[in-house]
Design an enzyme around this catalytic site. Structure first.
Site, mmCIF file in Angstrom:
data_model
loop_
_atom_site.group_PDB
_atom_site.id
_atom_site.type_symbol
_atom_site.label_atom_id
_atom_site.label_comp_id
_atom_site.label_asym_id
_atom_site.label_seq_id
_atom_site.Cartn_x
_atom_site.Cartn_y
_atom_site.Cartn_z
ATOM 1 N N ILE A 82 -4.173 8.235 5.916
ATOM 2 C CA ILE A 82 -2.876 7.855 5.346
ATOM 3 C C ILE A 82 -3.055 6.569 4.566
ATOM 4 C CG2 ILE A 82 -0.489 7.193 5.855
ATOM 5 C CD1 ILE A 82 -0.737 8.698 8.502
ATOM 6 N N THR A 83 -2.783 6.590 3.268
ATOM 7 C CA THR A 83 -2.850 5.333 2.523
ATOM 8 C C THR A 83 -1.578 4.542 2.817
ATOM 9 O OG1 THR A 83 -1.835 6.190 0.477
ATOM 10 C CG2 THR A 83 -4.236 6.389 0.692
ATOM 11 N N GLY A 84 -1.751 3.231 2.994
ATOM 12 C CA GLY A 84 -0.591 2.382 3.284
ATOM 13 C C GLY A 84 -0.001 2.677 4.644
ATOM 14 N N TYR B 196 8.348 3.326 -12.920
ATOM 15 C CA TYR B 196 8.379 3.931 -11.581
ATOM 16 C C TYR B 196 8.700 5.424 -11.671
ATOM 17 C CZ TYR B 196 9.477 4.692 -6.659
ATOM 18 O OH TYR B 196 9.477 5.170 -5.365
HETATM 19 N N1 LIG Z 1 11.502 3.399 0.757
HETATM 20 C C1 LIG Z 1 12.140 4.270 0.013
HETATM 21 O O1 LIG Z 1 13.400 4.314 -0.009
HETATM 22 C C2 LIG Z 1 11.395 5.251 -0.837
HETATM 23 C C3 LIG Z 1 12.124 6.205 -1.543
HETATM 24 C C4 LIG Z 1 11.448 7.134 -2.329
HETATM 25 C C5 LIG Z 1 10.062 7.107 -2.367
HETATM 26 N N2 LIG Z 1 9.365 6.156 -1.683
HETATM 27 C C6 LIG Z 1 7.894 6.169 -1.766
HETATM 28 O O2 LIG Z 1 7.368 6.111 -0.462
HETATM 29 C C7 LIG Z 1 6.058 5.534 -0.486
HETATM 30 C C8 LIG Z 1 5.921 4.520 0.641
HETATM 31 O O3 LIG Z 1 6.842 3.504 0.406
HETATM 32 P P1 LIG Z 1 7.459 2.551 1.525
HETATM 33 O O4 LIG Z 1 8.904 2.561 1.308
HETATM 34 O O5 LIG Z 1 6.880 2.859 2.858
HETATM 35 O O6 LIG Z 1 6.912 1.158 0.939
HETATM 36 P P2 LIG Z 1 6.320 -0.139 1.600
HETATM 37 O O7 LIG Z 1 7.025 -0.466 2.867
HETATM 38 O O8 LIG Z 1 6.294 -1.161 0.518
HETATM 39 O O9 LIG Z 1 4.814 0.354 1.887
HETATM 40 C C9 LIG Z 1 3.972 -0.540 2.403
HETATM 41 C C10 LIG Z 1 2.569 0.036 2.538
HETATM 42 O O10 LIG Z 1 1.936 0.153 1.254
HETATM 43 C C11 LIG Z 1 0.719 -0.610 1.322
HETATM 44 N N3 LIG Z 1 0.395 -1.152 -0.004
HETATM 45 C C12 LIG Z 1 1.234 -1.780 -0.862
HETATM 46 N N4 LIG Z 1 0.559 -2.154 -1.972
HETATM 47 C C13 LIG Z 1 -0.725 -1.756 -1.809
HETATM 48 C C14 LIG Z 1 -1.901 -1.840 -2.590
HETATM 49 N N5 LIG Z 1 -1.918 -2.454 -3.782
HETATM 50 N N6 LIG Z 1 -3.038 -1.292 -2.106
HETATM 51 C C15 LIG Z 1 -3.067 -0.720 -0.904
HETATM 52 N N7 LIG Z 1 -1.979 -0.605 -0.109
HETATM 53 C C16 LIG Z 1 -0.834 -1.116 -0.559
HETATM 54 C C17 LIG Z 1 0.994 -1.701 2.332
HETATM 55 O O11 LIG Z 1 -0.211 -2.156 2.864
HETATM 56 P P3 LIG Z 1 -0.569 -3.722 3.081
HETATM 57 O O12 LIG Z 1 0.643 -4.528 2.681
HETATM 58 O O13 LIG Z 1 -0.890 -3.831 4.531
HETATM 59 O O14 LIG Z 1 -1.727 -3.929 2.202
HETATM 60 C C18 LIG Z 1 1.794 -0.935 3.369
HETATM 61 O O15 LIG Z 1 0.944 -0.196 4.237
HETATM 62 C C19 LIG Z 1 5.879 4.976 -1.896
HETATM 63 O O16 LIG Z 1 5.055 5.852 -2.625
HETATM 64 C C20 LIG Z 1 7.294 4.981 -2.470
HETATM 65 O O17 LIG Z 1 7.287 5.158 -3.874
HETATM 66 C C21 LIG Z 1 10.004 5.234 -0.910
#
Ligand SMILES: NC(=O)c1ccc[n+]([C@@H]2O[C@H](COP(=O)([O-])OP(=O)(O)OC[C@H]3O[C@@H](n4cnc5c(N)ncnc54)[C@H](OP(=O)(O)O)[C@@H]3O)[C@@H](O)[C@H]2O)c1
Length: 288
Positions: free
Chosen positions: A6-8, A162
């Site tokens: 799982i990335t991230g 985005y």
């Molecule tokens: N949240 C929403 O409402 C929403 C809605 C639609 C789609 N999405 C999609 O869901 C996915 C996950 O989003 P999320 O909401 O869980 O976001 P998030 O909380 O910002 O995700 C954080 C994760 O991403 C990692 N990360 C961030 N920048 C990175 C980089 N440059 N290289 C490697 N790892 C990186 C962080 O790791 P570290 O900080 O530990 O490095 C952490 O594990 C994304 O693709 C987003 O577009 C989210």
């Protein structure tokens, strides 16, 4: 035991997905940029799931060299790989450039999963049945692939970048599914729903902050936001299902342009050029 990368996986949807899949007994590899933070997350995932088989990989996925290094470490650590969950994504209101000289949204949200999948593809095929699951967004519906200005050099808007990157996630998935026909490896994309995570918090412009403050009470928990990703990664119900876009566990229509085969193929070729891909997955077989 299934093995999942799982990335991230250190926060947000990725961490919740890691807990969900580890709870089902999978060996889970998570990635993050900072080893100490990732080790803390791994310990939390183990505590929440009762599963000690959680591994940490460190990489900043906005750097292609680090994506390549990550893939090499994963291939060394995992003799088989059942699921790749491409989850990392970000938003920036203003244009930033990566160490590779590429616009960051396109590089991190689209090119990183494109390259990582490519580098791990032989291992996934050898482990078939296997799955590639990519976290897109409902924003794909507003996306347009601007081949004349993919990197927003002439005109940049955070939202447009985005939307484009999330449409690219879906197009990548459809093209990959076509190219993987007959291999036993499936490829699906998903919208997680509006989820309470740290998403966009790293944007120095903090453009979403006021909106997020208002919407936070209405957002999904990370666990709920991860539900469709966990479902696509693990459920027997979607065994063999490929080339689909899901939300809330249901296959949905994605944007009209995402089904345009000429555009998905063109995006694939442009992306392969941008990552200097050498191990191209097989071409989509000609259909009669
Ligand atoms: N949240 C929403 O409402 C929403 C809605 C639609 C789609 N999405 C999609 O869901 C996915 C996950 O989003 P999320 O909401 O869980 O976001 P998030 O909380 O910002 O995700 C954080 C994760 O991403 C990692 N990360 C961030 N920048 C990175 C980089 N440059 N290289 C490697 N790892 C990186 C962080 O790791 P570290 O900080 O530990 O490095 C952490 O594990 C994304 O693709 C987003 O577009 C989210």
């Amino acid at each position: 035991m299934k093995t999942v990368l799982i990335t991230g996986g250190t926060g947000g949807i990725g961490r919740a997905a890691a807990i969900g899949l580890a709870s089902m007994g999978a060996r889970v590899g998570i990635t993050g940029r900072d080893r100490a933070r990732a080790e803390v997350a791994a310990a939390e995932i183990t505590r929440a799931s009762g599963n000690p088989a959680v591994d940490v990989f460190v990489a900043d996925l906005s750097s292609q060299a680090e994506v390549r290094q990550l893939a090499a470490e994963v291939l060394a650590a995992y003799p088989r790989l059942d699921v790749l969950l491409n989850n990392v994504g970000g938003f920036w209101a203003h244009r930033h450039v990566t160490v590779d000289g590429l616009e960051r949204t396109f590089a991190l949200n689209h090119l990183a999963p494109f390259l990582l999948t490519d580098l791990l593809l032989d291992r996934l095929v050898a482990s078939a049945p296997a799955r590639v699951v990519t976290v897109s967004s409902g924003a794909q519906a507003m996306g347009k692939i601007d081949f004349d200005d993919l990197m927003g050099e002439r005109r940049y808007s955070g939202q447009r970048a985005y939307n484009q990157s999330k449409l690219a996630n879906v197009m990548f998935t459809y093209e990959l599914a076509g190219r993987l026909e007959g291999t036993g490896v499936t490829a699906n994309a998903l919208h997680p729903g509006m989820t309470n995570t740290g998403f966009s918090a790293e944007d120095p412009a903090r453009a979403f902050a006021p909106l997020v403050a208002v919407l936070r009470p209405f957002m999904r928990s990370p666990e709920r936001g991860a539900d469709t990703a966990v479902y696509l990664a693990s459920s027997p119900e979607v065994e063999g299902v490929t080339g689909r876009y899901f939300s809330d566990r249901k296959a949905r229509k994605s944007s009209k342009s995402s089904y345009d085969g000429a555009t998905t193929a063109r995006l694939w070729d442009v992306s392969a050029d941008l990552v200097g891909s050498t191990s191209q997955p097989r071409r989509r077989p000609e259909r009669l």
